[in-house]
Every structure is written in structure tokens, then in C-alpha cells.
Design an enzyme around this catalytic site. Structure first.
Site, PDB file in Angstrom:
ATOM      1  N   HIS A  44      -5.036  -0.328   0.756  1.00  0.00           N
ATOM      2  CA  HIS A  44      -5.608  -1.123   1.603  1.00  0.00           C
ATOM      3  C   HIS A  44      -6.950  -0.731   2.560  1.00  0.00           C
ATOM      4  O   HIS A  44      -7.884  -2.248   2.999  1.00  0.00           O
ATOM      5  CB  HIS A  44      -4.970  -2.223   1.801  1.00  0.00           C
ATOM      6  CG  HIS A  44      -4.196  -1.669   3.865  1.00  0.00           C
ATOM      7  ND1 HIS A  44      -3.347  -0.382   4.071  1.00  0.00           N
ATOM      8  CD2 HIS A  44      -4.670  -2.561   5.132  1.00  0.00           C
ATOM      9  CE1 HIS A  44      -3.689  -0.546   5.208  1.00  0.00           C
ATOM     10  NE2 HIS A  44      -3.968  -1.584   5.882  1.00  0.00           N
ATOM     11  N   GLU A 103       1.435   2.785  13.230  1.00  0.00           N
ATOM     12  CA  GLU A 103       0.379   1.829  12.128  1.00  0.00           C
ATOM     13  C   GLU A 103      -0.441   1.564  12.902  1.00  0.00           C
ATOM     14  O   GLU A 103      -0.775   0.304  12.572  1.00  0.00           O
ATOM     15  CB  GLU A 103       1.063   1.963  10.768  1.00  0.00           C
ATOM     16  CG  GLU A 103      -0.429   2.124   9.799  1.00  0.00           C
ATOM     17  CD  GLU A 103      -1.086   0.772   9.780  1.00  0.00           C
ATOM     18  OE1 GLU A 103      -2.078   1.177  10.504  1.00  0.00           O
ATOM     19  OE2 GLU A 103      -0.992  -0.099   8.362  1.00  0.00           O
ATOM     20  N   GLU A 127     -10.541  -3.563  14.909  1.00  0.00           N
ATOM     21  CA  GLU A 127     -10.248  -3.845  15.097  1.00  0.00           C
ATOM     22  C   GLU A 127      -9.086  -3.223  15.045  1.00  0.00           C
ATOM     23  O   GLU A 127      -7.500  -3.849  14.712  1.00  0.00           O
ATOM     24  CB  GLU A 127      -9.399  -5.222  14.110  1.00  0.00           C
ATOM     25  CG  GLU A 127     -10.480  -6.465  14.545  1.00  0.00           C
ATOM     26  CD  GLU A 127     -10.243  -7.858  13.689  1.00  0.00           C
ATOM     27  OE1 GLU A 127      -9.535  -7.231  12.700  1.00  0.00           O
ATOM     28  OE2 GLU A 127     -10.911  -8.469  14.279  1.00  0.00           O
ATOM     29  N   GLU A 135       6.136  -6.244  19.304  1.00  0.00           N
ATOM     30  CA  GLU A 135       4.783  -6.617  18.609  1.00  0.00           C
ATOM     31  C   GLU A 135       4.612  -8.138  18.301  1.00  0.00           C
ATOM     32  O   GLU A 135       5.491  -8.967  19.221  1.00  0.00           O
ATOM     33  CB  GLU A 135       5.954  -7.250  17.148  1.00  0.00           C
ATOM     34  CG  GLU A 135       5.395  -7.811  15.555  1.00  0.00           C
ATOM     35  CD  GLU A 135       3.866  -7.392  15.509  1.00  0.00           C
ATOM     36  OE1 GLU A 135       3.417  -6.270  14.908  1.00  0.00           O
ATOM     37  OE2 GLU A 135       3.013  -8.291  15.735  1.00  0.00           O
ATOM     38  N   ASP A 173       0.778  -1.237  -0.484  1.00  0.00           N
ATOM     39  CA  ASP A 173      -0.279   0.720   0.190  1.00  0.00           C
ATOM     40  C   ASP A 173       0.849   1.105  -0.347  1.00  0.00           C
ATOM     41  O   ASP A 173       1.064   1.507   1.189  1.00  0.00           O
ATOM     42  CB  ASP A 173      -0.635  -0.184   1.048  1.00  0.00           C
ATOM     43  CG  ASP A 173      -1.624   1.125   1.285  1.00  0.00           C
ATOM     44  OD1 ASP A 173      -1.224   1.889   0.606  1.00  0.00           O
ATOM     45  OD2 ASP A 173      -2.963   1.336   2.317  1.00  0.00           O
TER      46      ASP A 173
END
Lengths: 351, 351
Positions: free
Chosen positions: B286, B127, B136, B84, B35
Site C-alpha cells: 500500500h 509498523e 508522517e 495507540e 496489504d
């Protein structure tokens, strides 16, 4: 967004209710009616069989919106029993009325295993085919109806034959997706080429992917590995549909998948039989093709032999879902094996 | 094939594990990196903020493949903590090594709510945006990180502002799909026009549909109904994001849906702020747009007022899923209300 799907078991009755729920939305019926290859071939086959339909009794197994039943009435059927388990049967009722065929067509809400018909039938018509022919197919129900309700001898089943084919392909989308990670550095100044291994694992997985395969992707003449005669095949035999195949590659390419597709054939008295084909060489249908990815691409050249055996059987998790096991040898490579199944989103999504 | 989806509740921890699972496949990361609007805007915003990043400590919340962390290192960060929770963190590790940034970037596997950082950070980059901004989304985690780890005063959040917009549209695909049933008679000699009511119920349902809306479909200037200042907004305030809107229609058309989209804004010292927009008037991302179908199309003419209030809040079934409730009045019509949610396949599919 992407969806990683874990397996989950469902008890039989739950499976059935989910299965039937999924046909109560308009989209699938729109897709099936709008599939000209499918609907026109059935229409032509029914009209060309008007000699054996005129004045006779027809059973439409899984009638959906009732369009095949109406074709049969138009072909001169005396009576059509349109058996449909989903709530779409209510729409079939309306459509039958709108076409002034209440006299001839009786919509019966229920599964063909449980409904009671007032008489035996001369003809069974059904559009029972699923992805890769047998995924979520209604064939078992058609065979049940055949054995319980079809006049013998002389009963007619439309279609009366199904054939399965396999061919090695090179899916260019996979090529592009794996190559993508080598292009990131030029685009954003970040080297992500090490992602290609992970991408290969994720993309070339053991899912049966339903995809449009184009003629250019096909690497050999397709090989027929199974044939089902619907007049004689048994539910038992459907528990394992298997066969050998041998393909000779057209030329140099990287095989990254097998393509599995089917045809069904309609007998036409005194005329050549009509074939409804989902071959990549024929106009696209809503079934597209089933694509089975290898773990890694394998280079082939002209005349490289790709041989093996395909075996299709119901998955343990759900009898309506199929697994496809492929044993294959590509050229001098040693024999490989891989088992594929339809990812559970297809069933999850029906919950 | 179409999929009718029933709702199912999941306990919080299950939801989380599913949520994190879904980001362990390559497809979503491929889609996000590919994207260009998304990735280039973040890259430009980070490089234009090099003055406040150079020599400083950065926290990347939900680092994924780590691309934003690498941008920050390229912008001169002294240290980047790439947090993460998914297994994609393993790929981020490899990518950091491949770009020789092990010294500067520390990939930490875990949720930002549970990891322990050795120091406070000067900059948070993330992001975090989901479909319709909040579906979500990771915004709650970003706010948690802000309150726990961001240097105050002087800490910087990239992006630092989010805005939500709504506009009435005419989705031509729906028009075509509803019209389809009137075309069946010409195609196959069967009148199926009575299916259009059923089709309307199925298609114009209460799902939030993620779709590409084109400029031609938009029927008025979009109205901003909410703004979030990420420096000050609280998790509490996110439990109900609402606002009024007034739209003046461009001309005669049939409104069949609302389109909801968002922008996020990056501060750029001494330069105009950078805006990442998912507007239908801007290049596609996207995220596409969120489309909310009315129960039935409503005709409007030039200057017809479409007014109302939008309210976004977490669904009861899953805190990560949003509901969008719209109270609206179109011209002289009496006030209508409809509540929308993302169909469960999006969560089912993560199981």
C-alpha cells in the site's frame, strides 16, 4: 491512506478564489476534453444548431480551454465571447490563436457576473454541470448571463433542459469491504469480525460519493424527480430542487445506497433533441454517478416499492456545495431520512 | 476533478490532532491489514522471533487495530502493551477481547511520549513507516520509546533496520498525458497541442507523487542512498537523512522521474533476516513508491550515468511531512536540483 475530514467554513470571496483556482490545473481540463460523451455531445449539438448559430453572436459561460467556443466558430458564429474566470483563460487565448480564430473568438478573463460585453448575444452555450448536476455547478452564472445578455425573444441556450434521476442500488464494493473483516481470521489467524460495525459506520456515512455505478448494481428503473427548464428556471428556484420518486425493485437484493444522476438536453431544430446522459445504463462520463449510502442495507424482493422525496440545496458551509436530503420508505419499513453532502476534501483540496 | 492545493501552516498540536484523527477511519486500517506483504512479513518476523518474545514484555508503538500485538501474544509474549493514540484504540480493545487476550494484551490509549508503562519492555514492535519511509512516519515515537522503555542491553526492535533507494524511471502515464493534447485535433477537429507546455508544468511539478512504478518503468539498478540502524539512530539524525547515488542506465529511454522506495529488515535469530520491501521489483504494497518528476524528460542511453545526492528532511509547514531534495546530474548535463514535498491535500484531508 484514508482521510477523515472535518468541516470548515469559508467566506464567499475565499470560496470563489478557491473555486476558480481549482480549474487552473491541467488535469480537470484533460479529463473533461477526454470525456468523449461530454465533448462529442456538445460538438454534435453545436454543429446541429448551426442554423441558429451561423452569423450570430454566442456567449460561452465558463469557457475553460475554449473548445466549445471553437465548435461554435466552426458552426459559423459571427462572434463568440469566451468568458472564463480562471487562469486557464490564458491557455484558451493560445488555443484560439493556434486555430486562427482570433477574429471570431474573444476570450474575456473574468466572471460572467462582472464582465461587460459589447452587445447582447443570440446563443448561450455552457458546460456548467457538476457532480450530481448541482455540486459546484455554474448554473447560477448561466442564468445570470441569460437574464443580462441573452436576446429575448428568440435567444437559445445550449443545453436548455436538465433532469435529475434516482434509483436504489446495491454497491458490491461496500458488501466486499464489510465482509473483509470476516476474512481476516482465515488469512492471519486473528478474528477481526467485530470491526464490521465500525466499518459500516465509516463506509455507509453521509458523504455524497462519486462512483461508477454499473448496470448490475441498479435495482429498479430510475425515477426522474426533477426537471429544470433553463429558459425559465430562476436562481431562487435552485435554492431547493426537489421531487418525489417511486421505484419498483426488479428482484431480491440488499439496497445499500441510492444512485443520483442527471441528463441535459440540447434542442435540435427539425431533428430529435440530443441528450447528454450520465445514467449508469449509458457509457461512463467523468461525472460518473452520485452514490448516497443508507445507514444499513435493506433487503428487497421483486416489486418492493421504494418511494420518497429528494431535495437538493446549497450547503450552509459553501453555496457552491450541495446537500442532498432523502426521505424514503422501503417496502413495509417505516419512513427514513438522511442528509448527504460532498466531503470537504473536495473544497479543502482547492485551498 | 483536479485539485490545486495551496500550502497552509498548522501549529504543532493542531497537526497532531489532525494526524491522529486521520487514523480513526476504517479505510486505512482495512488497507494496511489487506496489504499481505506488510501484514504477513510482520507476522512471520514476529513468529520467527518467538524465542526472544516468549515469556517477555512487548511494546507495540502505534498499535492501530492491535493485530501486531496479537501476533506477539501468539508468539508467546508474557505481556503486550498496545499503545495507540487514535480512537481506533477502542476497536483494538474489542478485537483483543474477541480473541480472548485481555490477560496478555493491554491496550493503552495515548501517545507513547505521554503514556506511563508499569515496566520496561524486552521488545518493541512497530509498523511506523510512511510514504517514502518518513512521510508522517512514527519513527520519532519509536525512538522515544526505545530510549525510555526498552531494556538495555538486549532489547530487541522489530524491524531494526531501514534502507532507502532511488532509481531513475520513465513514467509512461506522464508520456501519455503530455501526448494527449496532440491527439485532440484528430478527435474533435481542434488543435490543442499548445497545451502540452502547460500540461508539463502542471504534471511534472514538485509534488511527491505516490504511484505504482512497474518494473518496465525502471531505467537502472536502484541505488541505496541511506540506511537507518533503529538501535542507534537518533531523532537529531532524522532531521536530515541524506546520501549519494550513482545509477547506470540499462538502455535508451527518456528519464522523466526518480522513484524513491524503502525496505525494512527484521532480525531472525539463527535464520536469514526478513525484509519487507516496497521495491518496484517486488509485489506491490500500500506504500507503492514515491515518484519525483523532473521538470522536463531527459534522454539517456545504455550506461549513461545518473548521479547525485538525495536529502530528506521535515517540511517547515509540518514536522510530520517530508521534503525530498535531489541534486542530480544526468550524463553530460549540468547538475540540476529540485525539491519535492507531499501535496497538502494529504494533510488538508485530515482536517
Amino acid at each position: 491512506m484514508s482521510h477523515v475530514v472535518k468541516k470548515r467554513k469559508l467566506d464567499k470571496s475565499r470560496q470563489d478564489s478557491l473555486y476558480f483556482d481549482s480549474y487552473s490545473d491541467v488535469t480537470i481540463h484533460e479529463e473533461m476534453i477526454a470525456d468523449h460523451v461530454r465533448t462529442n455531445t456538445y460538438r454534435m449539438a453545436i454543429l446541429r444548431n448551426s442554423e441558429c448559430i451561423r452569423g450570430k453572436v454566442v456567449l460561452d459561460v465558463g469557457a475553460g480551454t475554449g473548445v466549445l467556443s471553437i465548435f461554435c466558430a466552426q458552426a459559423g458564429a459571427r462572434k463568440v465571447y469566451a468568458v472564463e474566470a480562471c487562469s486557464i483563460a490564458e491557455q484558451a487565448e493560445k488555443i484560439v490563436k493556434q486555430n486562427n480564430m482570433e477574429e471570431k473568438i474573444q476570450v474575456i478573463r473574468g466572471t460572467v457576473e462582472t464582465v461587460d460585453l459589447p452587445e447582447k448575444v443570440d446563443v448561450i452555450v455552457s458546460e456548467w454541470m457538476g457532480y450530481a448536476l448541482l455540486h459546484e455547478s455554474m448554473l447560477n452564472s448561466v442564468l445570470y448571463a441569460r437574464d443580462k445578455w441573452l436576446q429575448q425573444p428568440g435567444g437559445v441556450i445550449l443545453p436548455n433542459k436538465a433532469e435529475l434521476y434516482i434509483t436504489p442500488i446495491c454497491d458490491p464494493v461496500v458488501e466486499d469491504r464489510l465482509h473483509f473483516w470476516y476474512t481476516v481470521k482465515d488469512q492471519y489467524g486473528v478474528d477481526m469480525s467485530c470491526m464490521s460495525d465500525f466499518a459500516t459506520k465509516c463506509i455507509m456515512n453521509s458523504d455524497i460519493t462519486v462512483n461508477s455505478v454499473t448496470v448490475e448494481d441498479v435495482l429498479s428503473h430510475p425515477a426522474r424527480f426533477a426537471e429544470l427548464d433553463l429558459n425559465t428556471v430562476t436562481v431562487e428556484e435552485l435554492r431547493s430542487v426537489k421531487g418525489d420518486f417511486t421505484c419498483e425493485c426488479f428482484g431480491s437484493a440488499a439496497v445499500n445506497a441510492f444512485c443520483v444522476y442527471f441528463t441535459v438536453t440540447f434542442p435540435c431544430p427539425d431533428k430529435p433533441a440530443l441528450v447528454l446522459s450520465t445514467s449508469p445504463f449509458k457509457p461512463e462520463t467523468h461525472w460518473k454517478q452520485a452514490v448516497l449510502y443508507l445507514d444499513v442495507p435493506v433487503d428487497v424482493v421483486q416489486d418492493t416499492l421504494v418511494t420518497g422525496e429528494v431535495s437538493m440545496y446549497p450547503s450552509e458551509a459553501s453555496a457552491r456545495h450541495i446537500c442532498i436530503h432523502v426521505d424514503y420508505t422501503i417496502g413495509e419499513q417505516k419512513k427514513q431520512s438522511k442528509t448527504f453532502s460532498i466531503p470537504d476534501w473536495s473544497s479543502e483540496a482547492q485551498i
